[in-house]
Design an enzyme around this catalytic site. Structure first.
Site, mmCIF file in Angstrom:
data_model
loop_
_atom_site.group_PDB
_atom_site.id
_atom_site.type_symbol
_atom_site.label_atom_id
_atom_site.label_comp_id
_atom_site.label_asym_id
_atom_site.label_seq_id
_atom_site.Cartn_x
_atom_site.Cartn_y
_atom_site.Cartn_z
ATOM 1 N N TRP B 102 0.818 -1.224 0.000
ATOM 2 C CA TRP B 102 0.000 0.000 0.000
ATOM 3 C C TRP B 102 0.840 1.257 0.000
ATOM 4 C CZ3 TRP B 102 -4.288 -0.914 -2.125
ATOM 5 C CH2 TRP B 102 -4.869 -2.187 -1.970
ATOM 6 N N ASP B 172 -1.282 6.516 6.230
ATOM 7 C CA ASP B 172 -2.411 5.667 5.859
ATOM 8 C C ASP B 172 -2.666 4.702 7.012
ATOM 9 O OD1 ASP B 172 -4.198 3.835 4.870
ATOM 10 O OD2 ASP B 172 -3.067 3.374 3.054
ATOM 11 N N LYS B 196 -12.187 -1.516 7.148
ATOM 12 C CA LYS B 196 -11.389 -2.493 7.861
ATOM 13 C C LYS B 196 -11.674 -2.389 9.359
ATOM 14 C CE LYS B 196 -8.095 -2.072 4.107
ATOM 15 N NZ LYS B 196 -7.991 -3.414 3.531
#
Lengths: 361, 361
Positions: B102, B172, B196
């Protein structure tokens, strides 16, 4: 619990049967033992939901195979910024026809990226008409011509698809998609936030003629690039899967009800009921839009005395008719009567309006 | 109906009580006679939902007043493109620390807009570690330093907040937000897709230190401008209201369960259960991540013989343990055990893993 008739402009009423199905499946989608909102967007369950939703939408709207269909987050306003980034060269001309508030939003989002040109506007008459095609001043070599098919706030709509020659026609159909048959092949891009006529808030449909994806556009991040979204089948990143699912249920409902031909008939009857009350009220109610282009989706109207606005809203709510307050840009009242609004709801509003006039006229 | 234990990486399991409340309210929110998904985002009902969700999230994460909090569509990947557009001058340097998949996505989205510089990367060792702070090669005059707090695929996480001096730290936190106490004031921007650890798919939280909004950034459409989103209180356009509502219910649940301190304790116990099984399996199961930075949220592991992958997944599903297949980038297995995953679910998986080893070892 008793359900009301909700005339909100978007987010808007959904079919009760769709909400009931979503309710039943909320903890356990089709015996999987988990909600669809909990399942991976790349798993077989959601892929089935997503694939069916696209196939059903293609059937509902008769979308030709040479068009890609995207289901994305971010809303129609994000699309308005991405159109020039994806389909215009830096500084290229793009023509905008303004017939209300949302056309102005579209041009505002585009301005950083193109020579956005107002080809025609009905602003001088308060957006009560659609600029006649013969008066449009189209640019030479424009990247596209942009229209707003139905203006949610001002209550005007295009009655047919304007001819713009070989330049691709881009259209914001947020508030009238699936309300009547349209010839998709006459458009380059059709886009719509789903929260008015297609289903739930939180997902936006973008229908793109595939040859336009060959345009280079402008430097942009991958996530702002429609080529990547098409290649990734709307799963370049995690899509708003629950919203996509609810859209799919709504599209199935529209097909089962008879499709866009049937909704065109219903919309004509539903809007006719309200415009009749208004036009026959002797000025107690007033709609100022040119009758030839009155919206069948959003019926804005004013009471002859705005001191009656509050009592009107209060008494309407008391009989289960809610969300009738007009947009703050215009004031007055507005009844949004999308596909999910039953004719009985519109009849109830028409009856209430006549009764209110009797009591306050 | 019997609910399974769902180890999906996102969209992921939600608390059953949250789903039950959403189910109960699906056709009628608090006696209004309509679903919250049908109500105007500007009406008093949704404004109440939105305001409470923000206040609750501020309490849960101890967000200081000099930070704005946004609830937007488009996902974390869109944020990754908007960070340089909003907070860096064209061509300015921005530092990225890569500790997994990511982080690479983040730099890919930023590259069209900044001189994106890899300040440190653990790619050479397969992203099994976090690059040690003393080795970071930070740029002079960088707009920001970007990290990925927890890497969902590779299963590594920062154990503490790195010191980057006066340069704002952007992070993030999609897969570990609200899993333990963090000092928000040490970050310039924290962002997280909600699907999530914060609730449902379709809404993204962006937490921005307000002084950063004074940066000019780069030419961009209004809808890509965080100053406008902050001014519009996340309603510059129609927000994903249902998703925001479900996030609010999830945050209320987290507060009621004891907040981030309690979830930090649970996460330590839950991940400990799985890592113990793996580490004590004599090589039957394998996790290759540096023990010092193993993720408490995502536990990737491999079976010693990948011919056992299919039987493992099949037998797990038969006892109600689903979504254990690893990300296609890495293969193997992955158990995502976010806040909504009960300890009983993780215990059931640990028991199954030991049993599977007995039968197939």
């Amino acid at each position: 619990m008793s359900r009301v008739h909700n005339f909100a402009a978007g987010p808007a009423a959904l079919p009760e049967s769709v909400l009931r199905q979503a309710q039943e499946e909320m903890l356990d989608w089709h015996g999987v033992g988990a909600s669809i909102v909990e399942l991976s967007h790349r798993g077989p369950e959601f892929i089935q939901v997503a694939t069916e939703a696209e196939a059903d939408l293609r059937r509902l709207l008769s979308i030709p195979d040479n068009y890609a269909v995207l289901f994305l987050g971010g809303g129609a306003t994000t699309v308005q910024a991405l159109l020039p980034l994806n389909f215009a060269a830096p500084g290229q001309a793009a023509d905008y026809v303004l017939s209300g508030h949302w056309g102005k939003t579209a041009i505002k989002q585009a301005r950083p990226y193109v020579a956005a040109h107002v080809a025609a506007t009905s602003e001088a008459d308060g957006f009560r008409t659609i600029p006649a095609r013969e008066g449009w001043q189209l640019s030479k070599d424009a990247a596209y011509v942009h229209i707003t098919a139905n203006e949610t706030i001002h209550g005007v709509e295009f009655r047919d698809t304007p001819d713009v020659g070989d330049v691709p026609l881009f259209a914001d159909f947020s508030s009238s998609i699936a309300s009547e048959p349209i010839d998709v092949s006459r458009y380059g891009v059709i886009y719509a936030g789903a929260q008015k006529n297609l289903g739930p808030v939180g997902v936006t449909v973008v229908i793109i003629r595939r040859d336009l994806l060959e345009r280079a556009g402008q430097p942009r991040a991958d996530i702002l690039d429609y080529r990547s979204h098409v290649k990734g089948e709307s799963m370049l990143n995690t899509p708003p899967s629950w919203n996509w699912y609810l859209l799919g249920l709504t599209v199935k409902w529209m097909l089962a009800e008879g499709g866009v031909d049937e909704f065109a008939r219903r919309s004509a009857r539903k809007s006719g009921l309200l415009y009749d009350v208004i036009d026959n009220s002797g000025g107690f109610y007033r709609n100022e839009v040119d009758k030839a282009v009155r919206s069948r989706m959003n019926v804005p109207f004013f009471l002859h005395d705005d001191a009656l606005d509050k009592p009107f809203l209060k008494e309407a709510a008391e009989v289960g008719l809610i969300s009738l307050k007009g947009h703050r840009a215009l004031g007055g009242m507005r009844a949004s009567i999308y596909n999910a609004m039953p004719e009985a709801g519109v009849q109830a509003l028409a009856d209430f309006m006549r009764d209110f006039q009797r009591r306050h006229g």
